[in-house]
Design an enzyme around this catalytic site. Structure first.
Site, PDB file in Angstrom:
ATOM      1  N   ASP A   1       0.841  -1.204   0.000  1.00  0.00           N
ATOM      2  CA  ASP A   1       0.000   0.000   0.000  1.00  0.00           C
ATOM      3  C   ASP A   1       0.873   1.250   0.000  1.00  0.00           C
ATOM      4  OD1 ASP A   1       0.802  -0.786   2.668  1.00  0.00           O
ATOM      5  OD2 ASP A   1      -0.501   0.777   3.459  1.00  0.00           O
TER       6      ASP A   1
ATOM      7  N   ASP B   1       8.651   4.779  -0.898  1.00  0.00           N
ATOM      8  CA  ASP B   1       7.991   4.100   0.237  1.00  0.00           C
ATOM      9  C   ASP B   1       6.806   3.302  -0.256  1.00  0.00           C
ATOM     10  OD1 ASP B   1       7.056   3.324   2.690  1.00  0.00           O
ATOM     11  OD2 ASP B   1       6.399   5.295   3.314  1.00  0.00           O
TER      12      ASP B   1
ATOM     13  N   GLU C   1      -0.035  -1.343   5.580  1.00  0.00           N
ATOM     14  CA  GLU C   1       1.008  -0.982   6.562  1.00  0.00           C
ATOM     15  C   GLU C   1       0.815   0.442   7.063  1.00  0.00           C
ATOM     16  OE1 GLU C   1       4.673   0.667   8.235  1.00  0.00           O
ATOM     17  OE2 GLU C   1       3.719   1.333   6.401  1.00  0.00           O
ATOM     18  N   GLU C   2       0.455   1.316   6.124  1.00  0.00           N
ATOM     19  CA  GLU C   2       0.402   2.745   6.461  1.00  0.00           C
ATOM     20  C   GLU C   2      -0.744   3.101   7.409  1.00  0.00           C
ATOM     21  OE1 GLU C   2       2.718   4.708   5.717  1.00  0.00           O
ATOM     22  OE2 GLU C   2       3.662   4.126   3.830  1.00  0.00           O
TER      23      GLU C   2
ATOM     24  N   GLU D   1      11.899  -1.056   3.858  1.00  0.00           N
ATOM     25  CA  GLU D   1      11.455   0.352   3.931  1.00  0.00           C
ATOM     26  C   GLU D   1      12.637   1.249   3.572  1.00  0.00           C
ATOM     27  OE1 GLU D   1       8.581   1.863   4.689  1.00  0.00           O
ATOM     28  OE2 GLU D   1       7.378   0.468   5.879  1.00  0.00           O
TER      29      GLU D   1
ATOM     30  N   HIS E   1       5.952   9.919   1.538  1.00  0.00           N
ATOM     31  CA  HIS E   1       4.738  10.669   1.890  1.00  0.00           C
ATOM     32  C   HIS E   1       4.759  12.105   1.370  1.00  0.00           C
ATOM     33  CE1 HIS E   1       3.708   7.768   5.466  1.00  0.00           C
ATOM     34  NE2 HIS E   1       4.406   7.155   4.527  1.00  0.00           N
TER      35      HIS E   1
HETATM   36 ZN    ZN Z   1       6.600   2.463   4.279  1.00  0.00          ZN
END
Ligand code: ZN
Length: 380
Positions: free
Chosen positions: A72, A103, A137-138, A163, A352
């Site tokens: 994700d 990411d 995960e997020e 990561e 992000h």
């Molecule tokens: Zn991540």
């Protein structure tokens, strides 16, 4: 595998929009890719259109090296701020841009390709490599929690989470707790407060006591830094001339081994129980998320092997560090056996953010690094 194909794979999975959902499309893509190389996979459904993906190569169970990555991504933010479409990977100036490029679809793709190439090159492995690709995960490490609960991590002896760390290896990270406290009072006209119970007053009592408790001593860890406690949202009251019946606050806590999740939650409960006993208040605590501190050994085999290989391969210094954030590791450490975990994957400081990117060289390097780590770890 051809370099152009390695780059295309990464671009293809960036193009799959998987903002907290739709991970099945990524899992399907990777499963098809594995199939091309006769590697079987298993998809573990979490929800509609949300599959985790498990794949294995090698033999035996003496050592199982897990590669883990999440499928994700976070929302792209303001589209107008992106130079190019976040879900149409764009390669320019030696970088690949797109949501998830850093990411962590590059880390995930690098792990998958490393496994494929080890098979292609008929590398004898004294043990297994197991891919654990996760959903959600997020938003709370949902897939990692599910795979761990269902036993997929029980045979793991070491794990690498891809990561974005760049040329740094993370062996420990803070835990994280999201909590809320609700205060229930009784409303009355504000000219007659004795007929009511002011929910805000008692919420503030909690607020003050908890701040005092969690900040009176500085709990600190040499690698992870300070224990952090903050109330981040507060609301209450219904009308200006009514004694408030309800008030709530929410907060986030970053834990360290010296003041861990269990101790923190016990302390929160203790403060609330004391107040509820002493006063006419009615406070309730809800733990919304409880992500454990991950404290792998700095001296684990996997950390040493990864560091040595990465330094030799890239000619760069690769330090062993801690970090403040949390990862799927916080769930995988709940597996039956304990095993060391490192976070090590291609990337930089752009997760992000708008115009997120990964350096193509860093991505390609990491494929080689993962292969070398696998060979060394599974031959020791
Ligand atoms: Zn991540």
């Amino acid at each position: 595998m051809e370099k152009s194909k390695k780059i295309q794979i990464l671009k293809d999975i960036i193009d799959i929009e998987s903002v907290n959902g739709n991970e099945k499309a990524v899992a399907d893509y990777l499963a098809d890719l594995f199939k091309e190389y006769k590697i079987s996979t298993k998809q573990v459904a979490y929800d509609t259109d949300r599959d985790n993906l498990v794949a294995e190569i090698g033999n035996g169970t003496s050592k199982v090296l897990a590669f883990s990555g999440h499928m994700d991504v976070v929302a792209p933010g303001n589209l107008a701020d992106w130079t190019t479409d976040p879900f149409k990977a764009d390669e320019r100036d030696g970088k690949i841009y797109g949501r998830g490029s850093c990411d962590m679809k590059s880390g995930l793709a690098a792990m998958v390709i490393a496994m494929i190439e080890l098979v292609e090159e008929k590398t004898e492995l004294n043990g297994k490599i197991k891919l654990l690709a996760t959903v959600g995960e997020e938003v709370g490490e949902l897939g990692a929690a599910q795979l761990t609960k269902e036993g997929y991590a029980d045979d793991v002896t070491s794990m690498i989470i891809g990561e974005p760390s760049g040329y740094r290896i993370i062996y420990t990270h803070q835990g994280s707790i999201n909590f809320s406290v609700a205060s229930k009072g009784k409303s009355s006209h504000s000219s007659m407060p004795k007929l009511g119970i002011n929910a805000i007053d008692y919420l503030i009592e909690f607020y003050t006591k908890a701040n005092h408790e969690f900040r009176k001593t500085v709990y600190t860890n040499d690698v992870l830094g300070d224990f952090i406690y903050n109330v981040t949202m507060i609301s209450g009251g219904e009308q200006i001339n009514s004694i408030p019946e309800k008030a709530t606050l929410e907060g986030n806590i970053r834990t360290i081994p010296e003041y861990d999740n269990q101790k923190t939650i016990e302390k929160l409960n203790e403060i609330i129980e004391d107040l509820n006993k002493e006063k006419e208040c009615n406070l309730t605590l809800t733990i919304e998320a409880n992500k454990l501190v991950v404290k792998s050994e700095r001296d684990s085999d996997i950390a040493h092997i990864a560091q040595k290989i990465a330094e030799t391969k890239t000619g760069q210094k690769v330090p062993l560090l801690g970090m403040p954030g949390t990862t799927d590791a916080a769930e995988f450490i709940k597996a039956k056996n304990t095993f060391p975990i490192i976070v090590f994957g291609p990337g930089n400081e752009t997760p992000h953010q708008v115009n997120e990117y990964v350096d193509v060289d860093n991505y390609l390097d990491m494929i080689e690094v993962y292969k070398e780590i696998s060979k060394k770890y599974l031959y020791m």
